[in-house]
Scaffold this motif. Structure first.
Motif, PDB file in Angstrom:
ATOM      1  N   ASN A   1     -13.630 -33.581  30.702  1.00  0.00           N
ATOM      2  CA  ASN A   1     -13.610 -34.896  29.875  1.00  0.00           C
ATOM      3  C   ASN A   1     -14.662 -35.058  29.061  1.00  0.00           C
ATOM      4  O   ASN A   1     -15.852 -34.781  29.435  1.00  0.00           O
ATOM      5  CB  ASN A   1     -13.654 -36.245  30.920  1.00  0.00           C
ATOM      6  N   CYS A   2     -14.612 -35.516  27.711  1.00  0.00           N
ATOM      7  CA  CYS A   2     -15.640 -35.388  26.812  1.00  0.00           C
ATOM      8  C   CYS A   2     -16.769 -36.651  27.315  1.00  0.00           C
ATOM      9  O   CYS A   2     -16.303 -37.869  27.521  1.00  0.00           O
ATOM     10  CB  CYS A   2     -15.329 -35.871  25.347  1.00  0.00           C
TER      11      CYS A   2
ATOM     12  N   ASN B   1     -10.096 -32.504  27.302  1.00  0.00           N
ATOM     13  CA  ASN B   1     -10.396 -31.219  26.334  1.00  0.00           C
ATOM     14  C   ASN B   1      -9.973 -30.257  27.481  1.00  0.00           C
ATOM     15  O   ASN B   1     -10.556 -29.965  28.573  1.00  0.00           O
ATOM     16  CB  ASN B   1     -11.711 -31.057  26.190  1.00  0.00           C
TER      17      ASN B   1
ATOM     18  N   CYS C   1     -16.101 -31.452  21.915  1.00  0.00           N
ATOM     19  CA  CYS C   1     -14.761 -32.482  21.996  1.00  0.00           C
ATOM     20  C   CYS C   1     -14.262 -31.968  20.578  1.00  0.00           C
ATOM     21  O   CYS C   1     -14.698 -32.069  19.507  1.00  0.00           O
ATOM     22  CB  CYS C   1     -15.116 -33.646  22.144  1.00  0.00           C
TER      23      CYS C   1
END
Length: 203
Positions: A168-169, A176, A187
């Motif tokens: 997760n960004c 991602n 990202c």
């Protein structure tokens, strides 16, 4: 290979102590089995079994107790727990049937530093029938023997494992997927983490 012992008393590598199931009982066990457990045709196992002897059942040094026959195994070298028997040409095998029988005179001339000599009767009493796991052919010994693969195992085989790792960004929170499972590569949605790379490239 180890097998369920008679009456559920643990596991055993001795085929003569293994529990023998009917086809119906074997199928039921297969449905409840853990990973790595398979019901196997007893006829196939019996036809490929060989006699081995566990070194824990034999003396660690030569035993020249009066006897008409002796056999020789290599000292300190084992296949699992099983000893390697030798013949007078130096060939070795864990299969007890290949152990050469020698006389008392020959037994006294053996190199007792590298080899152990024991009475044939002692070794013969300690042998057990075993099956080598490398000979397992599940298609022939399981499926062709009339056993049906449980549905849960079929589903597991069809399941495709994703080779990529989900991140997760930290900036926008979007998901991602990337091949690097250890570090966040950046990202693709907000360019978080990718900007630094482009600045370094421009320099």
């Amino acid at each position: 290979m180890v097998f369920h012992a008679i009456d559920g008393k643990g596991y055993t590598s001795n085929l003569d102590l293994a529990h023998v199931y009917s086809l119906e009982e074997a199928q039921k066990e297969y449905e409840l089995s853990r990973d790595g457990e398979y019901p196997i045709s007893a006829d196939h196992i019996d036809s490929l079994s060989i006699a081995k002897v566990d070194h824990q059942c034999l003396p660690a040094i030569s035993d020249l107790t009066p006897s008409d026959k002796y056999v020789v195994f290599i000292k300190g070298i084992f296949d699992g727990n099983d000893v390697y028997w030798v013949d007078m040409n130096g060939r070795r095998s864990t299969n007890f049937i290949h152990a050469q029988i020698i006389s008392r005179t020959a037994a006294e001339c053996i190199n007792h530093v590298d080899y152990v000599v024991v009475p044939f009767e002692l070794a013969d009493k300690m042998k057990r029938r075993t099956f080598n796991a490398s000979l397992l052919n599940k298609r022939k010994m399981v499926t062709a023997a009339g056993l049906k693969t449980p549905e849960r195992l079929k589903k597991r085989r069809r399941r495709i494992v994703n080779p990529m790792t989900r991140f997760n960004c930290p900036a926008c929170g979007k998901i991602n997927w990337q091949h690097n499972p250890y570090d966040f590569d950046g990202c693709k949605h907000c360019d978080e983490g990718l900007l630094i790379g482009s600045q370094w490239g421009a320099a």
